[in-house]
Design an enzyme around this catalytic site. Sequence first.
Site, mmCIF file in Angstrom:
data_model
loop_
_atom_site.group_PDB
_atom_site.id
_atom_site.type_symbol
_atom_site.label_atom_id
_atom_site.label_comp_id
_atom_site.label_asym_id
_atom_site.label_seq_id
_atom_site.Cartn_x
_atom_site.Cartn_y
_atom_site.Cartn_z
ATOM 1 N N SER A 104 7.787 -7.186 0.918
ATOM 2 C CA SER A 104 6.243 -6.911 0.793
ATOM 3 C C SER A 104 5.719 -5.725 1.730
ATOM 4 C CB SER A 104 5.563 -8.135 1.041
ATOM 5 O OG SER A 104 5.945 -8.696 2.356
ATOM 6 N N LYS A 139 0.762 -2.786 9.092
ATOM 7 C CA LYS A 139 0.780 -3.609 7.575
ATOM 8 C C LYS A 139 -0.731 -4.450 7.508
ATOM 9 C CE LYS A 139 3.409 -7.178 4.840
ATOM 10 N NZ LYS A 139 4.499 -7.758 5.000
ATOM 11 N N SER A 160 10.993 -9.260 3.880
ATOM 12 C CA SER A 160 10.013 -8.382 3.724
ATOM 13 C C SER A 160 9.883 -7.032 4.595
ATOM 14 C CB SER A 160 8.497 -9.096 3.667
ATOM 15 O OG SER A 160 8.286 -9.579 2.515
#
Lengths: 95, 488
Positions: free
Chosen positions: B155, B80, B179
Site C-alpha cells: 500500500s 505516507k 506494504s
Amino acid sequence: MAANDFDIHYVADLARLQLTPEEEQRLGSQLGNILGYVEQLRTVDVSGVEPTSHAFPLVNVTRPDVARPGIPQEEALQNAPLKSNGLFIVPKIVE
Amino acid sequence: MLHRLTVSELVDQLGRRQVSAREALESCLGQIGRIDGQLKAFLSHDPADAMAQADAADRDLAAGVTHAEKPLLGVPIALKDVLCHRGQPLNCGSKILGNFISPYNATVVEKLQAAGAVVFGRLNMDEFAMGSSTENSAFFTTRNPWDITRIPGGSSGGSAAAVAANEAFATLGSDTGGSIRQPAALCGCVGLKPTYGRVSRYGLVAFASSLDQIGPFTKSTRDAALITRTISGHDPRDSTSLNEPVPDYLAGLNGDLRGLRLGLAKEFMVGGLDPEVRDAVDAAVKKLQELGATIEEVSLPHSEHAVATYYIIATAEASANLARFDGVRYGARVAGADPTEMYERTRGAGFGAEVKRRIILGTYVLSSGYYDAYYLRAQKVRTLIRQDFLEAFKKVDAIVSPTTPTAAFKLGEKTQDPLQMYLSDIFTISCNLAGISGLSLPCGFTREPKLPIGLQLLGQPLGESTLFRIAHAYEQATPWHRDVAPLG
C-alpha cells in the site's frame, strides 16, 4: 465454515455500512471466492495449539499514575463535522 | 543532481557546508515539480512549512550543530498519508477523513524532527493501507517510476515511488502484510519492516494493530539503518512498543558475511514464481555465498496458509479499528435521521470498495457463530506460522527469498480479482504474522521491460542488525542500487 450461508445484508448491518444493491451483489460474489480460499485452514491440524493475538504479548503495561495534559478542547473539536458550544453535535439518541 | 544523493551522501555534504538544507529541499521540490504530474506520488505537500524547517536546520548548521548531535539535520523526508504530522492534512488515501488536519505528531515524526530532519509531504497509498498497488487510493493511482503504465506496488506506493524517483531523500511507510517491502521491491529501493514493537505506532492510523509497523524507504541500506536507528525505541504512548535498547545499526556494516548462516525456504521457491525473478534470487544467493555466508535449506511448512490466515486476522482487526470512522468526531459526515442511519450513510459514502470488502469480511469472521471457525482457527495457524520461523532461526541467522513473485504489474491488471491481488503478497505476509523483521533490497532487473526485482531478507525478532549487515554487504558487491529510474 459455510460460505454459502453468507448473508451480506445482515453482515453489512452489523458493520453499520450502507451498501447499494450493486455493491451487495458484487461484494457478495467476491467474498464467496475469498471465503472459499480460506477454507484451506480447515485442513490444518490445530489441536492443542494456543492462539496468537500478538507476536510479543506484553501484559500489564502501565505508566506512572501522574496527570498529563490531554488534547485541548478546541483542538479536539477542530475536525468535528458539526459542533456547537464546545460539543460534538449528533442526531438525537434518546427520544 | 543534488536530489539523487543518498541520505548519507547528503549528510556528508551538509556537514561540510557544501550544500544547505534549503538547497537540499529545493532539489526535492524541483524534482516534484518536474515529474510528479506523471508519477503522482504526493497527495499534497506544504513547501512553506518545509522551507521553514529547512531554514531552521541551516541556522543550526551555521551555529555549529553537527550530525553527530542531530544525525538527519537538514535531510528532507516525506511521509505516507497514514502518519500524523501536526497541522498537516491526513486522509489515509480515503474520502472519509474529509478535511482532517492532524492535531498532534506521530512519535516517528517527533523523532525525525528531533534528529533534525525536514519532514514534509503526504504520500499516496491504498485507502487505509488496504491494497498492493495504490490503485485503491480514493484520489488517484501512483505510477511506477520505471514504467508509468505499471503500478508502484502498495500500500505504500507513494513512499516507494517518491524515493525511487528522487523526490525525497527517504520516506516512511507502514507494513501490515508487505506494504513496505513489496513496493520497495517493485520500485527498486530498500524497505524495512521492523520487528513488531520496535517502532512506536503512536500517531499511525491503525489498520491491523497486531501486524502494523512503520519503516523506512531509502536509496541504500546504510540510509535505512540510519533512519531505523532514529525512529526505533520504546514509547510509553504505545503499549505494544518493546522496551529494548536500540543498537547502532550502522556499526556492523563491514561487508563481511563470514560465519553467517542463511536459510532458503523451500516453500518460497515454488509455483507462480516468475523465471526472471527466480534467476535473480538464485544469483543473489550465490553472491551471498561468495561473500562468506553459508546457505542451508529450511522449511516453513505452514507458510502456504499465510495468505488465508492473514485475510482473516487483518480484516477482523480492521473491522474493529475502522469502527471509529462514524462521522461523529472528525471527517466527513452524511446526515441521517438517527445515529445509526448517520453511521451507515457516512461509512457507505466515505469508504471505497476494498475497504468495504475487508470490513464486511472482518465483521463476518468475528460474528456470532463464525468466530471459532474463522478467527480463532486463524489465530492458531498464526501460532504455527510463527513457530516455523522460530524453529528455522535455531539453524540460520536470516532467511532469503524473493520479495514478490513477479515484477511490477500493469495498472488495472488485478483490480477485478481481489484474490489475485492478495496473492501478490504471498512472500511478505508471514513476516507480519510472525512479528519478525523483514527487508527488501534491489537484486536485479527484468530484461524487457526493465523493471526492478527485490530480494527479501527475513530476520529474527529484533534481528535488524543482521539484516542490515547482509543487505549492505550484498549492495557493496552489486550494481543494482545505482541504476536510476527513467523518472529519477
